[in-house]
Design a protein around this motif. Structure first.
Motif, mmCIF file in Angstrom:
data_model
loop_
_atom_site.group_PDB
_atom_site.id
_atom_site.type_symbol
_atom_site.label_atom_id
_atom_site.label_comp_id
_atom_site.label_asym_id
_atom_site.label_seq_id
_atom_site.Cartn_x
_atom_site.Cartn_y
_atom_site.Cartn_z
ATOM 1 N N TRP A 1 10.684 -16.414 -18.620
ATOM 2 C CA TRP A 1 9.367 -16.543 -19.564
ATOM 3 C C TRP A 1 8.599 -15.499 -19.265
ATOM 4 N N GLY A 2 8.773 -14.626 -18.368
ATOM 5 C CA GLY A 2 7.782 -13.622 -17.922
ATOM 6 C C GLY A 2 7.748 -12.547 -19.074
ATOM 7 N N SER A 3 8.764 -11.926 -19.541
ATOM 8 C CA SER A 3 8.621 -10.827 -20.607
ATOM 9 C C SER A 3 7.875 -11.532 -21.944
ATOM 10 N N HIS A 4 7.879 -12.802 -22.116
ATOM 11 C CA HIS A 4 6.989 -13.475 -23.296
ATOM 12 C C HIS A 4 5.679 -13.628 -22.950
ATOM 13 N N ARG A 5 5.144 -13.794 -21.602
ATOM 14 C CA ARG A 5 3.897 -13.873 -21.272
ATOM 15 C C ARG A 5 3.453 -12.636 -21.227
ATOM 16 N N ILE A 6 3.943 -11.614 -20.794
ATOM 17 C CA ILE A 6 3.435 -10.049 -20.953
ATOM 18 C C ILE A 6 3.151 -9.762 -22.425
ATOM 19 N N GLU A 7 4.236 -10.270 -23.183
ATOM 20 C CA GLU A 7 4.162 -9.696 -24.614
ATOM 21 C C GLU A 7 2.866 -10.381 -25.503
ATOM 22 N N HIS A 8 2.739 -11.716 -25.007
ATOM 23 C CA HIS A 8 1.444 -12.330 -25.592
ATOM 24 C C HIS A 8 0.238 -11.580 -25.243
ATOM 25 N N GLU A 9 0.070 -10.830 -24.209
ATOM 26 C CA GLU A 9 -0.924 -10.091 -23.846
ATOM 27 C C GLU A 9 -0.969 -9.020 -24.922
ATOM 28 N N LEU A 10 0.010 -8.372 -25.121
ATOM 29 C CA LEU A 10 0.132 -7.170 -25.925
ATOM 30 C C LEU A 10 -0.344 -7.702 -27.530
ATOM 31 N N SER A 11 0.410 -8.673 -28.079
ATOM 32 C CA SER A 11 0.120 -9.176 -29.375
ATOM 33 C C SER A 11 -1.217 -9.511 -29.258
ATOM 34 N N GLY A 12 -1.694 -10.288 -28.413
ATOM 35 C CA GLY A 12 -3.080 -10.627 -28.406
ATOM 36 C C GLY A 12 -4.122 -9.546 -28.610
ATOM 37 N N GLN A 13 -3.820 -8.858 -27.723
ATOM 38 C CA GLN A 13 -4.827 -7.521 -27.666
ATOM 39 C C GLN A 13 -4.735 -6.462 -28.879
ATOM 40 N N TYR A 14 -3.565 -6.125 -29.482
ATOM 41 C CA TYR A 14 -3.284 -5.161 -30.343
ATOM 42 C C TYR A 14 -2.779 -5.727 -31.492
ATOM 43 N N GLY A 15 -2.369 -6.962 -31.855
ATOM 44 C CA GLY A 15 -1.797 -7.489 -32.881
ATOM 45 C C GLY A 15 -0.465 -6.961 -33.114
ATOM 46 N N VAL A 16 0.368 -6.626 -32.154
ATOM 47 C CA VAL A 16 1.594 -5.997 -32.290
ATOM 48 C C VAL A 16 2.491 -7.313 -32.784
#
Length: 389
Positions: A264-279
């Motif tokens: 689940w490391g990748s998901h936690r990092i991606e949540h920052e991306l989508s939270g920050q940029y709306g990816v």
């Protein structure tokens, strides 16, 4: 193998016309005979689901309220608004019609509807989950697996957090693959990428003696690789849509992580991306997963050698360990490219500006690590994001 307890009461109705059970199913859970129906965009009407649901609810004398304001990366503001509405109207059942964002919105609303405070309290850990209204789902996208999962992930417009509890597992989920036939190529690709990411998060585990789930995961990964590419080139194929719809559920109902420790490391990092940029989550997962693989494989090469040999059939006699790992990651990237996905942050228009801030946020100021195979601190996450460029 680790000790485990597994419980999943979701009742799955899979196949054509299964939505015709919706009135009967809701009537078993709604004493007040009042239901809130959540959806997003025009698919609810376009796919004919609205007519069937309204007919069914009328047949069982159930009053309904509809709200189509759900957005990707579910918004806390809407969830609080919906929770207040549910309380005012004494609604006691929530039906989600759509994909992961809609189902996650329904789950979060179900939590907030039995709580007097801010629903975000559940996501920050300030409030323990002790109850929720019952939720049902009619799935229109093969992607998140939220139809049978105990998780919901939402955004407060700054970052994303999740809650996991058996209490919010849907009471039933109706999965008619026909509803996914009109999904455009891009969203089909995004959903397929999300499915594979759920499988990979569970596959890369350092727990030993997990042969059963190893082979189950490898089979599901291979099926996704094969059927995903077939589907992206044959979008109207019902049988391929059914394969992906079933894989989406299996990939995220926790049955494939029995006795093992998912990453689940990748998901936690991606949540920052989508939270920050709306990816879009699925495409964000493509970018982060590939970078995570490159970074973590230097610490745990055996895991990735096994992945290369058993999933892609890479010959260990012909290739060195380093070559096998590189080839396995490149084959994974080729699959994502075949789905039409972007595979780098640069392609997504994202630079290094917020890397350190996102890494600090993901690790709560570097006070905790992210992921299990290789616990990642703030500097690790920055390095992974740099690789993702």
């Amino acid at each position: 193998m680790l000790n485990f307890n597994y419980y999943n009461p979701a009742n799955i109705y899979f196949g054509k016309k299964e939505e015709e059970h919706v009135g009967e199913l809701i009537s078993k859970w709604s004493k007040n005979k009042k239901v809130l129906i959540l959806f997003s965009g025009d698919y609810y009407e376009k796919l004919g689901i609205a007519d069937t649901v309204r007919e069914q609810l009328k047949k069982y004398k159930i009053q309904y309220f509809e709200n189509g304001n759900v957005v990707p990366n579910p918004a806390l503001s809407l969830i609080n608004e919906l929770s207040s509405f549910v309380k005012e109207q004494e609604i006691d059942f929530i039906l989600a019609v759509g994909g992961g964002s809609v189902i996650d919105t329904a789950k979060a609303t179900a939590l907030g509807s039995l709580y007097d405070g801010d629903t975000w309290d559940f996501f920050t850990g300030e409030k323990e989950v002790t109850g929720a209204l019952p939720v049902g789902a009619i799935s229109t996208v093969a992607s998140s697996g939220s139809e049978m999962s105990p998780a919901t992930i939402i955004s407060n417009n700054e970052y994303k957090l999740g809650v996991e509890s058996e209490i919010i597992i849907p009471k039933f989920s109706i999965v008619n693959p026909e509803f996914t036939l009109n999904l455009p190529k891009y969203y089909t690709g995004v959903g397929t990428a999300d499915i594979l990411s759920h499988l990979l998060e569970r596959y890369f585990s350092k727990i030993l003696h997990t042969d059963v789930t190893d082979y189950l995961l490898e089979g599901a990964i291979k099926s996704t690789l094969i059927n995903g590419i077939k589907l992206i080139n044959d979008l109207k194929n019902y049988d391929l849509r059914a394969e992906m719809s079933l894989t989406a559920i299996i990939a995220h109902n926790n049955s494939l992580e029995l006795g093992r420790e998912p990453d689940w490391g990748s998901h936690r990092i991606e949540h920052e991306l989508s939270g920050q940029y709306g990816v879009v989550h699925g495409e964000g997962m493509v970018v982060v997963t590939l970078a995570w693989m490159r970074y973590v494989s230097t610490f745990y090469p055996d895991q990735f050698v096994k992945y290369g040999i058993r999933v892609f059939g890479i010959d260990p006699i012909i290739y060195s360990e380093e070559e096998m790992i590189d080839l396995a990651i490149r084959k994974t990237k080729d699959f994502f490219v075949g789905l039409g996905m972007k595979t780098s942050l640069t392609e997504l228009g994202i630079d290094e500006t917020h890397f350190e801030m996102m890494a600090e946020r993901a690790t709560k100021g570097d006070t905790q690590t992210v992921g299990h195979l290789k616990p990642l601190n703030s500097s690790d996450i920055v390095e992974i994001l740099k690789l993702a460029l």
